[in-house]
Scaffold this motif. Structure first.
Motif, PDB file in Angstrom:
ATOM      1  N   PHE A 284     -17.254  40.866  -1.336  1.00  0.00           N
ATOM      2  CA  PHE A 284     -17.321  39.416  -1.392  1.00  0.00           C
ATOM      3  C   PHE A 284     -18.579  38.978  -0.675  1.00  0.00           C
ATOM      4  CE2 PHE A 284     -12.897  40.573  -1.600  1.00  0.00           C
ATOM      5  CZ  PHE A 284     -12.410  39.776  -2.616  1.00  0.00           C
ATOM      6  N   GLY A 285     -19.323  38.106  -1.292  1.00  0.00           N
ATOM      7  CA  GLY A 285     -20.550  37.646  -0.676  1.00  0.00           C
ATOM      8  C   GLY A 285     -20.430  36.252  -0.108  1.00  0.00           C
ATOM      9  N   SER A 286     -19.797  35.360  -0.844  1.00  0.00           N
ATOM     10  CA  SER A 286     -19.719  33.985  -0.355  1.00  0.00           C
ATOM     11  C   SER A 286     -18.366  33.375  -0.711  1.00  0.00           C
ATOM     12  CB  SER A 286     -20.845  33.142  -0.955  1.00  0.00           C
ATOM     13  OG  SER A 286     -20.695  33.060  -2.350  1.00  0.00           O
ATOM     14  N   VAL A 287     -18.084  32.277  -0.054  1.00  0.00           N
ATOM     15  CA  VAL A 287     -16.823  31.560  -0.233  1.00  0.00           C
ATOM     16  C   VAL A 287     -17.158  30.137  -0.629  1.00  0.00           C
ATOM     17  CG1 VAL A 287     -14.771  30.735   0.963  1.00  0.00           C
ATOM     18  CG2 VAL A 287     -15.690  32.971   1.521  1.00  0.00           C
ATOM     19  N   GLN A 288     -16.465  29.636  -1.628  1.00  0.00           N
ATOM     20  CA  GLN A 288     -16.623  28.233  -2.012  1.00  0.00           C
ATOM     21  C   GLN A 288     -15.367  27.514  -1.561  1.00  0.00           C
ATOM     22  OE1 GLN A 288     -16.139  27.197  -6.130  1.00  0.00           O
ATOM     23  NE2 GLN A 288     -17.595  25.521  -5.955  1.00  0.00           N
ATOM     24  N   ILE A 289     -15.523  26.459  -0.831  1.00  0.00           N
ATOM     25  CA  ILE A 289     -14.375  25.715  -0.309  1.00  0.00           C
ATOM     26  C   ILE A 289     -14.243  24.432  -1.102  1.00  0.00           C
ATOM     27  CG2 ILE A 289     -13.424  24.533   1.705  1.00  0.00           C
ATOM     28  CD1 ILE A 289     -15.023  26.539   3.417  1.00  0.00           C
ATOM     29  N   ARG A 290     -13.017  24.184  -1.555  1.00  0.00           N
ATOM     30  CA  ARG A 290     -12.711  22.927  -2.239  1.00  0.00           C
ATOM     31  C   ARG A 290     -11.818  22.111  -1.323  1.00  0.00           C
ATOM     32  NH1 ARG A 290     -11.025  24.327  -8.466  1.00  0.00           N
ATOM     33  NH2 ARG A 290     -13.072  25.046  -9.145  1.00  0.00           N
ATOM     34  N   GLU A 291     -12.181  20.881  -1.115  1.00  0.00           N
ATOM     35  CA  GLU A 291     -11.365  19.995  -0.307  1.00  0.00           C
ATOM     36  C   GLU A 291     -10.637  19.051  -1.244  1.00  0.00           C
ATOM     37  OE1 GLU A 291     -13.352  18.273   2.999  1.00  0.00           O
ATOM     38  OE2 GLU A 291     -14.044  20.238   3.712  1.00  0.00           O
ATOM     39  N   TYR A 292      -9.294  19.131  -1.215  1.00  0.00           N
ATOM     40  CA  TYR A 292      -8.460  18.349  -2.117  1.00  0.00           C
ATOM     41  C   TYR A 292      -7.981  17.068  -1.442  1.00  0.00           C
ATOM     42  CZ  TYR A 292      -8.233  22.171  -5.435  1.00  0.00           C
ATOM     43  OH  TYR A 292      -8.557  23.129  -6.351  1.00  0.00           O
ATOM     44  N   GLN A 293      -7.796  16.065  -2.270  1.00  0.00           N
ATOM     45  CA  GLN A 293      -7.253  14.792  -1.846  1.00  0.00           C
ATOM     46  C   GLN A 293      -5.824  15.018  -1.351  1.00  0.00           C
ATOM     47  OE1 GLN A 293      -6.262  12.513  -5.257  1.00  0.00           O
ATOM     48  NE2 GLN A 293      -6.273  10.564  -4.169  1.00  0.00           N
ATOM     49  N   ARG A 294      -5.442  14.379  -0.252  1.00  0.00           N
ATOM     50  CA  ARG A 294      -4.060  14.449   0.220  1.00  0.00           C
ATOM     51  C   ARG A 294      -3.358  13.160  -0.178  1.00  0.00           C
ATOM     52  NH1 ARG A 294      -4.146  16.755   6.256  1.00  0.00           N
ATOM     53  NH2 ARG A 294      -5.619  15.062   6.561  1.00  0.00           N
ATOM     54  N   ILE A 295      -2.116  13.316  -0.630  1.00  0.00           N
ATOM     55  CA  ILE A 295      -1.380  12.173  -1.171  1.00  0.00           C
ATOM     56  C   ILE A 295       0.068  12.161  -0.675  1.00  0.00           C
ATOM     57  CG2 ILE A 295      -2.770  12.040  -3.282  1.00  0.00           C
ATOM     58  CD1 ILE A 295      -0.454  13.522  -4.718  1.00  0.00           C
ATOM     59  N   LEU A 296       0.726  11.054  -0.897  1.00  0.00           N
ATOM     60  CA  LEU A 296       2.154  10.913  -0.659  1.00  0.00           C
ATOM     61  C   LEU A 296       2.869  11.769  -1.701  1.00  0.00           C
ATOM     62  CD1 LEU A 296       4.498   9.388   0.739  1.00  0.00           C
ATOM     63  CD2 LEU A 296       4.174   7.581  -0.927  1.00  0.00           C
ATOM     64  N   SER A 297       3.854  12.567  -1.288  1.00  0.00           N
ATOM     65  CA  SER A 297       4.486  13.513  -2.195  1.00  0.00           C
ATOM     66  C   SER A 297       5.992  13.280  -2.264  1.00  0.00           C
ATOM     67  CB  SER A 297       4.193  14.934  -1.690  1.00  0.00           C
ATOM     68  OG  SER A 297       4.871  15.895  -2.439  1.00  0.00           O
ATOM     69  N   ASP A 298       6.639  13.972  -3.199  1.00  0.00           N
ATOM     70  CA  ASP A 298       8.101  13.941  -3.285  1.00  0.00           C
ATOM     71  C   ASP A 298       8.672  15.359  -3.195  1.00  0.00           C
ATOM     72  OD1 ASP A 298       7.380  14.976  -5.702  1.00  0.00           O
ATOM     73  OD2 ASP A 298       8.552  13.584  -6.916  1.00  0.00           O
ATOM     74  N   ASN A 299       7.991  16.235  -2.476  1.00  0.00           N
ATOM     75  CA  ASN A 299       8.412  17.623  -2.336  1.00  0.00           C
ATOM     76  C   ASN A 299       9.736  17.701  -1.573  1.00  0.00           C
ATOM     77  OD1 ASN A 299       8.788  20.289  -1.669  1.00  0.00           O
ATOM     78  ND2 ASN A 299       6.691  20.645  -1.022  1.00  0.00           N
ATOM     79  N   PRO A 300      10.804  18.208  -2.206  1.00  0.00           N
ATOM     80  CA  PRO A 300      12.108  18.247  -1.544  1.00  0.00           C
ATOM     81  C   PRO A 300      12.200  19.327  -0.467  1.00  0.00           C
ATOM     82  CG  PRO A 300      12.274  19.239  -3.694  1.00  0.00           C
ATOM     83  CD  PRO A 300      10.885  18.681  -3.578  1.00  0.00           C
ATOM     84  N   GLY A 301      11.174  20.154  -0.325  1.00  0.00           N
ATOM     85  CA  GLY A 301      11.191  21.191   0.700  1.00  0.00           C
ATOM     86  C   GLY A 301      10.923  20.645   2.093  1.00  0.00           C
ATOM     87  N   CYS A 302      10.536  19.414   2.199  1.00  0.00           N
ATOM     88  CA  CYS A 302      10.268  18.790   3.492  1.00  0.00           C
ATOM     89  C   CYS A 302      11.602  18.522   4.188  1.00  0.00           C
ATOM     90  CB  CYS A 302       9.498  17.490   3.269  1.00  0.00           C
ATOM     91  SG  CYS A 302       8.950  16.716   4.779  1.00  0.00           S
ATOM     92  N   SER A 303      11.794  19.088   5.379  1.00  0.00           N
ATOM     93  CA  SER A 303      13.099  18.996   6.033  1.00  0.00           C
ATOM     94  C   SER A 303      13.388  17.620   6.631  1.00  0.00           C
ATOM     95  CB  SER A 303      13.223  20.069   7.106  1.00  0.00           C
ATOM     96  OG  SER A 303      12.193  19.922   8.052  1.00  0.00           O
ATOM     97  N   SER A 304      12.349  16.900   7.043  1.00  0.00           N
ATOM     98  CA  SER A 304      12.586  15.552   7.565  1.00  0.00           C
ATOM     99  C   SER A 304      11.344  14.695   7.321  1.00  0.00           C
ATOM    100  CB  SER A 304      12.893  15.605   9.059  1.00  0.00           C
ATOM    101  OG  SER A 304      11.761  16.026   9.785  1.00  0.00           O
ATOM    102  N   GLY A 305      11.581  13.429   7.120  1.00  0.00           N
ATOM    103  CA  GLY A 305      10.470  12.503   6.916  1.00  0.00           C
ATOM    104  C   GLY A 305       9.883  12.583   5.522  1.00  0.00           C
ATOM    105  N   VAL A 306       8.740  11.945   5.385  1.00  0.00           N
ATOM    106  CA  VAL A 306       8.061  11.848   4.093  1.00  0.00           C
ATOM    107  C   VAL A 306       7.066  13.000   3.961  1.00  0.00           C
ATOM    108  CG1 VAL A 306       6.665  10.345   2.635  1.00  0.00           C
ATOM    109  CG2 VAL A 306       8.261   9.355   4.252  1.00  0.00           C
ATOM    110  N   PRO A 307       7.077  13.702   2.831  1.00  0.00           N
ATOM    111  CA  PRO A 307       6.140  14.809   2.652  1.00  0.00           C
ATOM    112  C   PRO A 307       4.754  14.336   2.223  1.00  0.00           C
ATOM    113  CG  PRO A 307       7.665  14.722   0.810  1.00  0.00           C
ATOM    114  CD  PRO A 307       8.070  13.644   1.763  1.00  0.00           C
ATOM    115  N   ILE A 308       3.754  15.117   2.618  1.00  0.00           N
ATOM    116  CA  ILE A 308       2.379  14.899   2.187  1.00  0.00           C
ATOM    117  C   ILE A 308       2.004  16.086   1.311  1.00  0.00           C
ATOM    118  CG2 ILE A 308      -0.028  14.792   2.937  1.00  0.00           C
ATOM    119  CD1 ILE A 308       0.890  13.409   5.466  1.00  0.00           C
ATOM    120  N   GLY A 309       1.350  15.813   0.187  1.00  0.00           N
ATOM    121  CA  GLY A 309       0.942  16.883  -0.717  1.00  0.00           C
ATOM    122  C   GLY A 309      -0.542  16.767  -1.023  1.00  0.00           C
TER     123      GLY A 309
END
Length: 183
Positions: free
Chosen positions: A40-65
């Motif tokens: 491996f020579g180089s790494v490309q990093i992608r920065e993704y937008q963070r949003i309000l989510s509906d992921n049911p795996g979140c044990s408490s509160g509102v999830p962020i995705g």
């Protein structure tokens, strides 16, 4: 809105398969060894937008995705990237209060946050309901196994009692293995 990510890529020119010939006796094909390697020579990093989510795996509160939108940073040498990761502090999950405060900073309304929380609760409730028949079936199987073991022990005791009595008696027999396999 915030951003999060790590995306590693490897260009075809950075991969290599090298043929190495053993030095010595002859240039015969049997003396040719193939050594495969990946580099491996180089790494490309992608920065993704963070949003309000509906992921049911979140044990408490509102999830962020993460959303679909992203932007790429310049390619970084792998060694430099690994050193940066070693130098950075370890990530710790956010508390429900921290997530909610972040969402407010990102201009999500109270209604949007409450709606997401309701949706997460609804999905979690559906999951719980769909697991009830499975749990009931597992409890039934466990009780049936326990009953089979108890029945087997009781039959053994009865057989011992009958063998020890003065009058001839018949013994009780149950094919326990056949019973267990039917569970």
């Amino acid at each position: 809105q915030g951003s999060f990510s790590l995306f590693t890529t490897m260009s075809p020119r950075q991969q290599g398969i090298h043929e190495v010939q053993t030095k010595g006796e002859s240039e015969h094909p049997r003396n040719t060894h193939v050594r495969c390697g990946v580099s491996f020579g180089s790494v490309q990093i992608r920065e993704y937008q963070r949003i309000l989510s509906d992921n049911p795996g979140c044990s408490s509160g509102v999830p962020i995705g993460i959303g679909w939108a992203y932007y790429s940073t310049e390619d970084t040498e792998l060694d430099d990237h690994q050193q940066q990761r070693k130098d950075s502090s370890p990530t710790v999950p956010l508390t429900s209060t921290e997530r909610e405060n972040i969402l407010k900073i990102w201009s999500y309304s109270r209604d949007e946050i409450d709606e997401s929380q309701y949706e997460v609760s609804r999905i979690q409730s559906q999951r719980d309901q769909s697991n009830v028949p499975l749990m009931q079936h597992q409890r039934f199987k466990q009780r049936a196994r326990e009953f089979g073991v108890s029945l087997h022990a009781a039959i053994k005791r009865l057989n011992r009692l009958h063998r020890s009595s003065v009058a001839p008696a018949t013994t009780f027999e149950v094919d326990v293995e056949k019973y267990k396999s039917s569970l």
